[in-house]
Write a protein that holds these residues in place. Structure first.
Motif, PDB file in Angstrom:
ATOM      1  N   LYS A 111      40.139   6.035   7.194  1.00 45.38           N
ATOM      2  CA  LYS A 111      39.213   7.163   7.242  1.00 45.38           C
ATOM      3  C   LYS A 111      37.896   6.760   7.906  1.00 45.38           C
ATOM      4  CE  LYS A 111      36.935  10.639   4.424  1.00 45.38           C
ATOM      5  NZ  LYS A 111      36.636  11.129   3.096  1.00 45.38           N
ATOM      6  N   ILE A 112      37.368   5.597   7.537  1.00 44.54           N
ATOM      7  CA  ILE A 112      36.106   5.142   8.129  1.00 44.54           C
ATOM      8  C   ILE A 112      36.321   4.780   9.594  1.00 44.54           C
ATOM      9  CG2 ILE A 112      34.216   3.473   7.973  1.00 44.54           C
ATOM     10  CD1 ILE A 112      34.875   3.217   4.978  1.00 44.54           C
ATOM     11  N   GLU A 115      36.253   7.980  11.543  1.00 44.55           N
ATOM     12  CA  GLU A 115      34.876   8.491  11.629  1.00 44.55           C
ATOM     13  C   GLU A 115      34.082   7.744  12.691  1.00 44.55           C
ATOM     14  OE1 GLU A 115      33.336   8.111   7.661  1.00 44.55           O
ATOM     15  OE2 GLU A 115      34.653   9.685   6.872  1.00 44.55           O
ATOM     16  N   CYS A 116      34.197   6.415  12.694  1.00 41.69           N
ATOM     17  CA  CYS A 116      33.473   5.613  13.683  1.00 41.69           C
ATOM     18  C   CYS A 116      33.955   5.921  15.100  1.00 41.69           C
ATOM     19  CB  CYS A 116      33.650   4.122  13.395  1.00 41.69           C
ATOM     20  SG  CYS A 116      32.771   3.519  11.956  1.00 41.69           S
ATOM     21  N   GLU A 118      35.390   8.627  16.196  1.00 43.35           N
ATOM     22  CA  GLU A 118      34.987   9.977  16.583  1.00 43.35           C
ATOM     23  C   GLU A 118      33.519  10.005  17.004  1.00 43.35           C
ATOM     24  OE1 GLU A 118      35.160  13.829  17.679  1.00 43.35           O
ATOM     25  OE2 GLU A 118      36.835  12.502  17.231  1.00 43.35           O
ATOM     26  N   GLN A 119      32.658   9.358  16.228  1.00 43.57           N
ATOM     27  CA  GLN A 119      31.239   9.292  16.598  1.00 43.57           C
ATOM     28  C   GLN A 119      31.075   8.613  17.956  1.00 43.57           C
ATOM     29  OE1 GLN A 119      28.499   7.769  13.554  1.00 43.57           O
ATOM     30  NE2 GLN A 119      30.058   8.257  12.033  1.00 43.57           N
TER      31      GLN A 119
END
Length: 133
Positions: A111-112, A115-116, A118-119
């Protein structure tokens, strides 16, 4: 904690689950580079050179990631990311986020990682770097 008979690696366990294995020989080979970067980091901080500070933290993160010392890698990446955000270097922010995502993936924190990544993709898109998106 367990060492092999030759002292070539150290295994850190939590119960029956291995958390990570440190290659002692690889760490010893990288030690001079880590020391050099730490000295350069100290000098950059003393001189107030944020760009150099961020670069040294980033490079330390890369070394720690290569040694599978993931917590150390993430700590250095996070500090570098804060600095590059403060000075407005979007490309380095995207690069660091992508590297952090890779480490989180290796740590099985999907999940993290997502997120990274995608950013990172958003920033690459915003700065027009299509090849890195």
């Amino acid at each position: 904690m367990e060492k092999d008979k030759k002292g070539e690696w150290i295994k850190i366990d939590a119960g029956n689950i291995p958390l990570f294995i440190i290659d002692v020989k690889a760490l010893e080979r990288k030690k001079p580079e880590i020391e050099r970067l730490n000295q350069a980091l100290t000098t950059a901080r003393e001189n107030g050179d944020q760009c150099e500070e961020g670069t040294n933290l980033l490079n330390l993160g890369i070394i720690f990631a290569s040694l599978m010392m993931f917590v150390n890698a993430i700590e250095n990446y996070k500090q570098a990311l804060e600095i590059f955000r403060a000075i407005g270097d979007r490309r380095e922010q995207a690069n660091i986020l992508s590297l952090m995502g890779n480490v989180y993936l290796l740590m099985k924190q999907i999940k993290i990682d997502i997120e990274c990544e995608e950013q990172s993709r958003i920033i690459y898109h915003e700065i027009g770097d299509r090849s890195s998106e």
